[in-house]
Design an enzyme around this catalytic site. Structure first.
Site, PDB file in Angstrom:
ATOM      1  CB  ALA A  75      -0.939   0.003   1.193  1.00  0.00           C
ATOM      2  CB  THR A  76       4.165   2.155   1.446  1.00  0.00           C
ATOM      3  OG1 THR A  76       3.788   1.856   2.797  1.00  0.00           O
ATOM      4  CG2 THR A  76       5.087   3.359   1.427  1.00  0.00           C
ATOM      5  CG  ASN A 155      -3.711   3.498  10.130  1.00  0.00           C
ATOM      6  OD1 ASN A 155      -4.196   4.406   9.456  1.00  0.00           O
ATOM      7  ND2 ASN A 155      -2.596   3.658  10.811  1.00  0.00           N
ATOM      8  CD  GLN A 183      -5.849  -1.246   8.816  1.00  0.00           C
ATOM      9  OE1 GLN A 183      -6.479  -2.242   9.184  1.00  0.00           O
ATOM     10  NE2 GLN A 183      -4.555  -1.133   9.020  1.00  0.00           N
ATOM     11  CB  SER A 203      -1.401  -3.699   1.742  1.00  0.00           C
ATOM     12  OG  SER A 203      -0.192  -4.375   1.967  1.00  0.00           O
ATOM     13  CG  HIS A 205       1.210  -6.709   5.203  1.00  0.00           C
ATOM     14  ND1 HIS A 205       1.289  -6.292   6.506  1.00  0.00           N
ATOM     15  CD2 HIS A 205       1.458  -5.615   4.442  1.00  0.00           C
ATOM     16  CE1 HIS A 205       1.592  -4.998   6.538  1.00  0.00           C
ATOM     17  NE2 HIS A 205       1.697  -4.570   5.297  1.00  0.00           N
ATOM     18  CB  THR A 244      10.523  -9.285 -12.753  1.00  0.00           C
ATOM     19  OG1 THR A 244      11.460  -8.988 -13.788  1.00  0.00           O
ATOM     20  CG2 THR A 244      10.078 -10.734 -12.852  1.00  0.00           C
ATOM     21  CB  CYS A 330       6.859   2.950  22.048  1.00  0.00           C
ATOM     22  SG  CYS A 330       5.680   1.893  21.228  1.00  0.00           S
TER      23      CYS A 330
HETATM   24  C1  LIG Z   1      -0.529  -0.728   6.657  1.00  0.00           C
HETATM   25  C2  LIG Z   1      -1.059   0.467   5.973  1.00  0.00           C
HETATM   26  C3  LIG Z   1      -0.355   1.068   4.916  1.00  0.00           C
HETATM   27  C4  LIG Z   1       1.000   0.557   4.457  1.00  0.00           C
HETATM   28  O1  LIG Z   1       0.863  -0.655   3.786  1.00  0.00           O
HETATM   29  P1  LIG Z   1       2.154  -1.498   3.336  1.00  0.00           P
HETATM   30  O2  LIG Z   1       1.597  -2.551   2.442  1.00  0.00           O
HETATM   31  O3  LIG Z   1       2.715  -2.060   4.598  1.00  0.00           O
HETATM   32  O4  LIG Z   1       3.077  -0.593   2.640  1.00  0.00           O
HETATM   33  C5  LIG Z   1      -0.915   2.168   4.301  1.00  0.00           C
HETATM   34  N1  LIG Z   1      -2.106   2.652   4.685  1.00  0.00           N
HETATM   35  C6  LIG Z   1      -2.806   2.111   5.685  1.00  0.00           C
HETATM   36  C7  LIG Z   1      -4.120   2.696   6.062  1.00  0.00           C
HETATM   37  C8  LIG Z   1      -2.316   1.004   6.368  1.00  0.00           C
HETATM   38  O5  LIG Z   1      -3.011   0.484   7.380  1.00  0.00           O
END
Ligand SMILES: *Cc1c(COP(=O)(O)O)cnc(C)c1O
Length: 406
Positions: A75-76, A155, A183, A203, A205, A244, A330
């Site tokens: 997502a980044t 998030n 999210q 994303s 993960h 790729t 933190c």
């Molecule tokens: C986790 C998150 C991201 C970043 O996603 P990555 O796949 O880890 O780069 C961006 N936006 C939101 C709202 C997220 O929760």
């Protein structure tokens, strides 16, 4: 069955991969290892076929056309591609972007970068419930505005923005609408057509898929949207993202989307029921506050402040047994509490005393029972030791005290 510790309640940071996803990915590492861009032999064709199938699975979950899916590293990267890509592609039309203060850093820091290169960015404030003000959004639009970037679900708080109303305003003014839906996708129904979304990042993960893979949805008609590539090279992904393809990762994302789609209804109900039970039980304690709208919220998230208790101290009280995040920073060098909670108007004390509960597919009722007990015990114990709590119980107005400064 004995409860296994520690309990994982940080699913907004990342989710464990579903074993069904792993199983689907495995053949694509050693056996079916081809480059999806190799057109001359069966190794390439097998990989390409797998990518095409995954593209369909992903598109189906969000009601898109498979051609509208651009695979990225997460997502980044998708956030960067959407914001910088639109900013560069539509430079002749304007240089103004509207976003809000509670966005993920991947959006905020990209906007900061765009400002350095001559762009103009408006950062909308949010109301106490975490929602943006639609009138303020509309008022912020100028003839230079090319993009509105407002996240789907937050998030930290889980607050869901009024996406359909935002897209209507964007359409009315001929402005593109991008949403970071990392999210939300896979957790609640997200439909790029019904929601009027032009670009959308998500994303794998965060939805029980592998790390290092995600996607950007880019609308192809009504209107046809284009982004300038940020990664140049072999012209993969219709020239918008070279490199790729991560075939095993993409296969995993596709499978993750398929499972989320099949299980979304039952899973969202199960999670919100557990989340509400956790919340209601914890709210039995005095001076305990839920942060953000409880109505417009993702099913798996609760953000709660326990006044007169410091979040980090709270974490230490049960840290080894429950894995979650607090609103006290933190991770960074600063002692600044969460900028998202501060944007909701929380004072430093309440922001510092917050915990984020991120439930997930593998969270059980037994884990929630354990968590309720552990948190209640820790909060009560810490408050008993707190002079501020003692004063509060004695009826002293703590806000009126003039602290001695050294
Ligand atoms: C986790 C998150 C991201 C970043 O996603 P990555 O796949 O880890 O780069 C961006 N936006 C939101 C709202 C997220 O929760």
């Amino acid at each position: 069955m004995e409860l296994k510790l520690p309990i994982y309640l940080d699913n907004n940071a990342t989710t464990p991969m579903d074993p069904r996803v792993l199983e689907t990915m495995l053949p694509y590492f050693v056996e079916k290892f081809g480059n999806a861009a190799s057109r001359n032999h069966s190794f390439g064709w097998v990989a390409e076929e797998a990518v095409d199938y995954s593209r369909e699975q992903v598109a189906k979950l969000i009601n898109a056309d498979p051609k509208e899916i651009i695979f990225t590293s997460g997502a980044t990267e998708a956030d960067n591609l959407a914001l910088k890509g639109v900013y560069e592609m539509y430079a002749t039309k304007g240089n103004h972007i509207i976003t809000c203060t509670t966005e993920h850093k991947a959006v905020l820091d990209t906007c900061k970068h765009i400002e350095k290169t001559g762009g103009q960015v408006t950062y909308l404030n949010v109301k106490a419930d975490g929602l943006i003000d639609l009138n303020e959004l509309e008022k912020a639009i100028t003839e230079k505005t090319i993009l509105i970037s407002i996240m789907y679900g937050n998030n930290e708080t889980g607050v869901i923005q009024p996406v359909q109303e935002i897209s209507k305003i964007a359409r009315k003014h001929g402005v593109l609408f991008f949403t970071d839906a990392t999210q939300a996708v896979g957790k609640i129904p997200v439909d790029v057509n019904a929601d009027g979304i032009d670009l959308m990042a998500f994303s794998a993960h965060k939805m029980y898929g592998p790390k290092g893979v995600g996607a950007l949805y880019v609308r192809r008609k009504n209107p046809r949207v284009k982004v300038t590539s940020q990664m140049d090279g072999g012209g993969h992904e219709r020239g918008m993202r070279s490199g790729t393809l991560n075939v095993p990762g993409i296969v995993g994302l596709g499978k993750a989307c398929e499972i989320c789609m099949q299980e979304m209804d039952t899973e969202a109900k199960r999670l919100s029921k557990m989340r509400d039970r956790l919340e209601v039980s914890l709210m039995e304690m005095e001076e305990t506050y839920v942060n953000g709208s409880r109505e417009h919220r993702l099913p798996h998230t609760a953000n709660i402040s326990f006044k007169y208790v410091e979040g980090e101290g709270l974490m230490m009280g049960f840290n080894k047994n429950i894995a979650l995040s607090s609103g006290s920073a933190c991770t960074s060098a600063s002692l600044e509490p969460s900028y998202v909670l501060k944007a909701l108007g929380l004072g430093d004390d309440l922001a510092h005393s917050s915990l984020r509960f991120g439930l997930g597919r593998f969270t059980t009722d037994e884990q929630i029972d354990f968590t309720i007990d552990a948190i209640k015990n820790t909060v009560n114990k810490l408050r008993e030791m707190s002079p501020l709590w003692e004063m509060f119980k004695e009826g002293v107005d703590i806000n009126a005290i003039e602290w001695e400064h050294h």
